[in-house]
Design an enzyme around this catalytic site. Structure first.
Site, PDB file in Angstrom:
ATOM      1  N   SER A 286     -22.747  -8.517 -35.237  1.00 15.85           N
ATOM      2  CA  SER A 286     -22.743  -9.781 -34.483  1.00 15.85           C
ATOM      3  C   SER A 286     -22.068 -10.913 -35.248  1.00 15.85           C
ATOM      4  CB  SER A 286     -24.167 -10.160 -34.067  1.00 15.85           C
ATOM      5  OG  SER A 286     -24.710  -9.156 -33.221  1.00 15.85           O
TER       6      SER A 286
ATOM      7  N   ASN B 156     -13.191  -3.362 -35.213  1.00 18.69           N
ATOM      8  CA  ASN B 156     -13.578  -1.994 -34.829  1.00 18.69           C
ATOM      9  C   ASN B 156     -13.706  -2.007 -33.314  1.00 18.69           C
ATOM     10  OD1 ASN B 156     -14.730   0.473 -34.343  1.00 18.69           O
ATOM     11  ND2 ASN B 156     -16.642   0.062 -35.443  1.00 18.69           N
TER      12      ASN B 156
ATOM     13  N   LYS C  63     -14.254   0.402 -31.384  1.00 19.33           N
ATOM     14  CA  LYS C  63     -15.211   1.400 -30.882  1.00 19.33           C
ATOM     15  C   LYS C  63     -14.591   2.148 -29.685  1.00 19.33           C
ATOM     16  CE  LYS C  63     -18.942  -1.293 -32.839  1.00 19.33           C
ATOM     17  NZ  LYS C  63     -20.337  -1.716 -32.805  1.00 19.33           N
TER      18      LYS C  63
ATOM     19  N   GLU D 272     -23.123   4.119 -35.800  1.00 22.18           N
ATOM     20  CA  GLU D 272     -23.100   4.841 -34.517  1.00 22.18           C
ATOM     21  C   GLU D 272     -22.746   6.311 -34.736  1.00 22.18           C
ATOM     22  OE1 GLU D 272     -20.487   2.023 -32.620  1.00 22.18           O
ATOM     23  OE2 GLU D 272     -22.080   0.520 -32.794  1.00 22.18           O
TER      24      GLU D 272
ATOM     25  N   GLY E 112     -24.197  -5.480 -32.354  1.00 21.86           N
ATOM     26  CA  GLY E 112     -24.180  -5.591 -30.902  1.00 21.86           C
ATOM     27  C   GLY E 112     -25.414  -6.237 -30.303  1.00 21.86           C
TER      28      GLY E 112
ATOM     29  N   HIS F  14     -19.856   4.782 -39.945  1.00 22.88           N
ATOM     30  CA  HIS F  14     -20.424   3.761 -39.063  1.00 22.88           C
ATOM     31  C   HIS F  14     -21.802   4.216 -38.577  1.00 22.88           C
ATOM     32  CE1 HIS F  14     -21.032   0.994 -35.789  1.00 22.88           C
ATOM     33  NE2 HIS F  14     -20.121   0.224 -36.358  1.00 22.88           N
TER      34      HIS F  14
ATOM     35  N   GLU G 215     -23.420  -3.222 -42.802  1.00 24.47           N
ATOM     36  CA  GLU G 215     -23.708  -3.498 -41.400  1.00 24.47           C
ATOM     37  C   GLU G 215     -25.171  -3.176 -41.115  1.00 24.47           C
ATOM     38  OE1 GLU G 215     -19.880  -3.423 -38.895  1.00 24.47           O
ATOM     39  OE2 GLU G 215     -20.622  -1.391 -38.958  1.00 24.47           O
TER      40      GLU G 215
HETATM   41  P1  13P Z   1     -20.594  -6.161 -33.269  1.00 23.81           P
HETATM   42  O1  13P Z   1     -19.671  -7.148 -33.961  1.00 23.81           O
HETATM   43  O2  13P Z   1     -20.227  -5.928 -31.842  1.00 23.81           O
HETATM   44  O3  13P Z   1     -22.023  -6.479 -33.514  1.00 23.81           O
HETATM   45  O4  13P Z   1     -20.314  -4.748 -33.997  1.00 23.81           O
HETATM   46  C1  13P Z   1     -20.289  -4.689 -35.371  1.00 23.81           C
HETATM   47  C2  13P Z   1     -19.816  -3.354 -35.772  1.00 23.81           C
HETATM   48  O5  13P Z   1     -20.487  -2.358 -35.556  1.00 23.81           O
HETATM   49  C3  13P Z   1     -18.500  -3.249 -36.411  1.00 23.81           C
HETATM   50  O6  13P Z   1     -18.280  -1.982 -36.928  1.00 23.81           O
END
Ligand code: 13P
Length: 245
Positions: A208, A5, A7, A92, A168, A90, A162
């Site tokens: 992560s 992803n 982002k 976010e 992150g 997601h 997740e």
């Molecule tokens: P990270 O791997 O950067 O923690 O992000 C995970 C994520 O949100 C994947 O959709």
């Protein structure tokens, strides 16, 4: 499955450069490989990767079919680029764009209706985990957004657990925490559909997950792969995670 992803990262030129590296190096993966890119990359990247083992996902789609929704991108538009998957729900999107379980159910419905395979994200925030409410949170997310679909439709959906506190932050869930939740999610699928559907459901871990911890996360029986943020932006790291599956 190992899915990236991206982002809101990478210009079109940077994104096509990364896609080219993956195209040249991902040859015979032992799992499904997907990259989720920003909308504007989709057509170019899907064309580049056509016929390769690297499949393409959007990171979102609209909750409306078409029409006067300035700035939105429909599931039909995503599918027309050659992308096969769509990340939906997601954290976010839930947190910063106020996407509710009802809105997300509509996005999943439109994705399915337009031939896209949803990668549906679920997970609790830190306070919910600290209060021991993670199972209730995840159950409600599934019940309100995806368990209304038929078994045939549900078979098109990949789930991605997740935990928001792990995204992150470098605070990866332990393999035991991931396994415990994934087993719980599979038990819910079993209860809502049946054992065969539950067995066939792909449940990814995200948060992560990187080239160092992927193997021990993926070693758990109910962890079927990963949804990777930061580490999917560097070809070598992403490929190491693919190889860990
Ligand atoms: P990270 O791997 O950067 O923690 O992000 C995970 C994520 O949100 C994947 O959709």
């Amino acid at each position: 499955m190992v899915a990236g992803n991206w982002k809101m990262n990478k210009t079109l030129q940077e994104g096509t450069a990364l896609a080219a590296e993956l195209k040249n190096n991902v040859k015979n993966p032992t799992c499904e490989v997907v990259i989720g890119t920003p909308f504007i990359h989709l057509a170019t990247v899907a064309e580049m990767l056509k016929g390769t083992p690297v499949h393409v996902a959007a990171e979102n789609c609209a909750d409306k079919e078409s029409g006067a929704f300035t700035g939105e991108v429909s599931a039909a538009m995503v599918r027309s680029t050659g992308a096969e998957y769509c990340i939906i729900g997601h954290s976010e999107r839930r947190q910063y764009y106020h996407e509710t379980n009802d809105i997300l159910r509509e996005k999943v419905r439109l994705a399915l209706a337009n031939g896209l395979k949803p990668i549906f994200c679920i997970g609790e925030v830190k306070e919910e985990r600290e209060a021991g409410r993670q199972n209730d949170v995840v159950r409600k997310q599934l019940e309100e957004s995806v368990f209304c679909f038929t078994a045939e439709e549900f078979a098109q959906i990949t789930l991605a657990y997740e935990p928001v506190w792990a995204i992150g932050t470098g605070l990866t869930a332990t393999p035991a925490q991931a396994q415990e939740m994934h087993a719980y999610i599979r038990s819910l699928v079993n209860a809502n559909y049946n054992a065969a559907v539950a067995d066939n459901t792909t449940i990814l871990y995200g948060g992560s997950c990187n080239e160092k911890n992927a193997a021990e996360l993926f070693a758990n029986p109910d962890v079927d792969g990963g949804l990777i943020g930061g580490a999917s932006l560097v070809a070598d790291k992403f490929m190491a995670i693919i190889n860990a599956r």
